[in-house]
Enzyme design. Structure first.
Site, PDB file in Angstrom:
ATOM      1  N   ASP A   1       0.851  -1.186   0.000  1.00 51.16           N
ATOM      2  CA  ASP A   1       0.000   0.000   0.000  1.00 51.16           C
ATOM      3  C   ASP A   1       0.892   1.242   0.000  1.00 51.16           C
ATOM      4  OD1 ASP A   1      -3.030   0.850   0.625  1.00 51.16           O
ATOM      5  OD2 ASP A   1      -1.685   2.208   1.695  1.00 51.16           O
TER       6      ASP A   1
ATOM      7  N   GLU B   1      -4.718   2.514  -4.058  1.00 55.22           N
ATOM      8  CA  GLU B   1      -3.254   2.486  -4.114  1.00 55.22           C
ATOM      9  C   GLU B   1      -2.694   1.173  -3.572  1.00 55.22           C
ATOM     10  OE1 GLU B   1      -4.381   4.471  -0.171  1.00 55.22           O
ATOM     11  OE2 GLU B   1      -5.182   4.223  -2.195  1.00 55.22           O
TER      12      GLU B   1
END
Length: 505
Positions: free
Chosen positions: A179, A222
């Site tokens: 992430d 993301e």
């Protein structure tokens, strides 16, 4: 002068020739000779079109000589099969004298007449049909590929995960859950176009450090997932994770004259048998990511790192405070619900310890015990309906899914979402929302289910009076193996008989 019979025969032959010449198929009659050779007895019009040559040449040409070399086995097998079944039906290619390749469908029926083996057949040019089929298959393959990939980065998308995981086969596999840290700030400061450029760059960086056998997925936003078959050692898994983290950190993305520096947090886990352990593996990697974020971001956490620490959050931990804050929204002012959640959390933690669960699993039981009713609590807060509703209201069947979605939306609590979502499943598969059974239900969810049942039975509610301690124990025994996991029930009975140290509350 020809007699009438000859004239009629001539006219009939002319009519037949005209008809056969008008249709698209080449009609033939052949004979299989005693020495297994074959000869053509009748060749209708169109033969020359299939063989790409003049009519005179086509009359004496040997058909088999023009079958595509790659299709000869298919051609021979079809004729051999005709002797067994009496029918011929095959598709193969012809390479004509004109150099053109044509797909044909050859169909015929074998008949025996006066001891002779005769084959009546017709051949149709299916080249255009094959081309259309190939174009359709190509379009379908392209559409399927597009449905399985992320249009921005070109890596696999979340929808493709199950199929790709199923194809892993046996053997060890490692996964990385990655992430990007503070990605929202990039969108806010530089715009979404810059955010897209960052995601594309990160996908390229991940391709650079992975093998052809590895798979990269964009899980949403993301977050990326790397699946690494064959990684059977923690050291190898950590090396890949660190390579990904340092590469992303060391290569800023330039957008419109701006240099955007990136960091990433990574959770890593591996297992020895991908097909049977993949769901557990993904949850473990997600927990590792959660720990990397909690530890300050821009770092790698293997799930074995977590189990080695043996640490549990104390009563003032950020995760515990956050869980309590989320659960408290909409709670009843009398405090009965808060007391119930605290009891479930405490019992779940004690049962997990009694079952010798790893420290992180104990922690998850404690936190999810506080959150297991959060879907119901927030629904009540939204409707301002006051007291806890009865089961008939429908909340009981739907709130686990709503609660899981709410918990998943909070990054620091996300690893608890699957537990909350399964906290009302039953051991025999009659629970909700998924109706899953046995060990397919997360152990933490099975523990919380038992703790929740005990607290509900032994505390007075408007809908039902509290049971005595003995009556509640008898009820636990009655539902062991149906509603509840028998092993968890045994551990709960042991805790109730001798709680031992409870740890921080």
């Amino acid at each position: 002068m020809a007699d009438l019979g000859e004239i009629e025969i001539f006219q009939a032959h002319a009519t037949l020739t005209r008809i056969l010449g008008a249709i698209e198929e080449y009609v033939y009659v052949g004979e299989f000779l005693p020495d297994d050779s074959y000869r053509v007895l009748f060749a209708g019009p169109c033969r020359e079109r299939f063989l790409g040559m003049a009519v005179e040449q086509a009359r004496t040409a040997v058909w088999a000589n023009y079958v595509h070399p790659a299709d000869m086995d298919r051609f021979d097998a079809a004729h051999a099969g005709a002797h067994r079944t009496g029918r011929l039906d095959a598709e193969y290619r012809l390479v004509g004298a004109d150099g053109c390749v044509r797909w044909v469908r050859d169909r015929g029926r074998l008949r025996v007449e006066n001891g002779r083996r005769l084959l009546d057949g017709s051949i149709l040019d299916v080249t255009a049909i094959k081309a259309t089929q190939a174009a359709l298959e190509s379009a379908q393959a392209a559409a399927h590929h597009a449905s399985q990939t992320d249009p921005l980065t070109g890596v696999w998308n979340r929808r493709s995960l199950d199929a790709r995981m199923t194809g892993l086969g046996d053997g060890p596999v490692g996964v990385l859950m990655l992430d990007l840290d503070h990605f929202k700030n990039i969108n806010d400061l530089f715009g979404h176009a810059a955010g897209d450029a960052v995601l594309i760059s990160v996908a390229d960086q991940l391709r650079a450090i992975t093998r052809e056998t590895d798979s990269i997925f964009r899980m949403g936003g993301e977050e990326f997932l790397l699946v690494l078959p064959g990684l059977g050692e923690d050291t190898a898994l950590r090396a890949v994770a660190e390579a990904a983290r340092t590469r992303i950190n060391s290569q800023p993305v330039r957008v419109g004259g701006e240099s955007i520096e990136l960091t990433a947090s990574i959770g890593a886990a591996r297992c020895d048998n991908a097909p049977t352990e993949i769901d557990t593996l993904l949850r473990a990697a997600d927990r590792g990511l959660y720990e990397a974020k909690r530890a300050g971001r821009n770092r790698v956490r293997l799930i074995t790192d977590n189990s080695e620490t043996g640490a549990e959050p104390d009563s003032d931990s950020a995760a515990l405070r956050l869980a309590r804050a989320v659960a408290s929204v909409g709670a009843d002012p009398e405090g009965a619900l808060e007391a119930h959640l605290s009891e479930v959390s405490r019992l779940a933690m004690q049962v997990a310890r009694r079952l010798s669960c790893p420290a992180q699993q104990v922690t998850r039981c404690r936190l999810a015990g506080i959150l297991h009713e959060v879907g119901k609590i927030h629904a009540l807060a939204a409707t301002r309906s006051g007291p806890m509703p009865s089961d008939e209201s429908g909340y009981t069947r739907t709130h686990p899914t709503a609660g899981a979605a709410l918990v998943a939306s909070i990054p620091d609590l996300r690893p608890l979402a699957p537990i909350v979502g399964q906290s009302h499943e039953r051991y025999d598969g009659t629970g909700h929302p998924g109706g899953i059974a046995g060990d397919k239900v997360l152990l933490e969810a099975r523990i919380i289910s038992a703790a929740n049942a005990w607290s509900a039975m032994t505390n007075h509610r408007a809908q039902r009076p509290a049971l005595t301690h003995k009556a509640a124990l008898d009820e636990l025994d009655r539902v062991a193996g149906t509603q509840l996991d028998p092993r968890v029930v045994d551990a709960l009975r042991s805790v109730l008989a001798d709680p031992g140290p409870t740890g921080p509350d």
